[in-house]
Design a protein around this motif. Structure first.
Motif, PDB file in Angstrom:
ATOM      1  N   VAL A 106      50.096  50.780  46.333  1.00 20.31           N
ATOM      2  CA  VAL A 106      50.729  49.467  46.220  1.00 20.31           C
ATOM      3  C   VAL A 106      50.743  48.783  47.582  1.00 20.31           C
ATOM      4  O   VAL A 106      50.451  47.586  47.699  1.00 20.31           O
ATOM      5  N   MET A 107      51.050  49.563  48.616  1.00 19.45           N
ATOM      6  CA  MET A 107      51.059  49.017  49.973  1.00 19.45           C
ATOM      7  C   MET A 107      49.657  48.575  50.377  1.00 19.45           C
ATOM      8  O   MET A 107      49.475  47.508  50.975  1.00 19.45           O
ATOM      9  N   GLN A 108      48.650  49.367  50.052  1.00 18.65           N
ATOM     10  CA  GLN A 108      47.268  48.998  50.378  1.00 18.65           C
ATOM     11  C   GLN A 108      46.898  47.664  49.737  1.00 18.65           C
ATOM     12  O   GLN A 108      46.295  46.807  50.380  1.00 18.65           O
ATOM     13  N   ASN A 109      47.251  47.505  48.470  1.00 20.64           N
ATOM     14  CA  ASN A 109      46.947  46.251  47.769  1.00 20.64           C
ATOM     15  C   ASN A 109      47.690  45.078  48.384  1.00 20.64           C
ATOM     16  O   ASN A 109      47.126  43.993  48.543  1.00 20.64           O
ATOM     17  N   ALA A 110      48.963  45.280  48.724  1.00 22.58           N
ATOM     18  CA  ALA A 110      49.752  44.203  49.333  1.00 22.58           C
ATOM     19  C   ALA A 110      49.155  43.795  50.672  1.00 22.58           C
ATOM     20  O   ALA A 110      49.045  42.596  50.970  1.00 22.58           O
ATOM     21  N   ILE A 111      48.770  44.775  51.477  1.00 22.52           N
ATOM     22  CA  ILE A 111      48.178  44.481  52.784  1.00 22.52           C
ATOM     23  C   ILE A 111      46.891  43.676  52.603  1.00 22.52           C
ATOM     24  O   ILE A 111      46.662  42.689  53.294  1.00 22.52           O
ATOM     25  N   GLN A 112      46.077  44.096  51.652  1.00 24.45           N
ATOM     26  CA  GLN A 112      44.811  43.398  51.408  1.00 24.45           C
ATOM     27  C   GLN A 112      45.058  41.949  50.975  1.00 24.45           C
ATOM     28  O   GLN A 112      44.339  41.046  51.388  1.00 24.45           O
ATOM     29  N   ASN A 113      46.084  41.733  50.170  1.00 20.94           N
ATOM     30  CA  ASN A 113      46.381  40.374  49.685  1.00 20.94           C
ATOM     31  C   ASN A 113      47.041  39.500  50.746  1.00 20.94           C
ATOM     32  O   ASN A 113      46.729  38.320  50.863  1.00 20.94           O
ATOM     33  N   VAL A 114      47.971  40.066  51.502  1.00 18.49           N
ATOM     34  CA  VAL A 114      48.731  39.284  52.475  1.00 18.49           C
ATOM     35  C   VAL A 114      47.996  39.147  53.812  1.00 18.49           C
ATOM     36  O   VAL A 114      48.055  38.104  54.460  1.00 18.49           O
ATOM     37  N   PHE A 115      47.321  40.222  54.215  1.00 17.65           N
ATOM     38  CA  PHE A 115      46.603  40.231  55.499  1.00 17.65           C
ATOM     39  C   PHE A 115      45.139  40.611  55.251  1.00 17.65           C
ATOM     40  O   PHE A 115      44.701  41.701  55.615  1.00 17.65           O
TER      41      PHE A 115
END
Length: 77
Positions: free
Chosen positions: A17-26
């Motif tokens: 979930v963190m990996q996906n969030a990082i990819q989307n936000v940054f």
């Protein structure tokens, strides 16, 4: 971007979930596993290769020039 600073690298535990969030936000940031999680993953997933686990410990301090790292990595593999 965080204020006026550009985020280049983010270090986490590798949670999907963190990996996906990082990819989307940054989207331009590089995501890396923290050293503690990386080391634990190696120790738990490479149990049948104790020589690799032992050799990996030489990389944990991260204090290597690129050429030196490459030489040691090839020797370990």
């Amino acid at each position: 971007m965080l204020g006026e600073k550009v985020i280049h690298t983010i270090v986490t535990d590798g949670d999907k979930v963190m990996q996906n969030a990082i990819q989307n936000v940054f989207p331009h940031a590089t995501h890396r596993l923290c050293a503690w999680h990386l080391s634990n993953n190696i120790k738990s997933n490479v149990k049948n290769k104790p020589e690799f686990v032992e050799g990996w410990s030489k990389f944990e301090d991260g204090d290597h020039m690129e050429v030196e790292f490459e030489e040691k990595w090839r020797a370990l593999l």
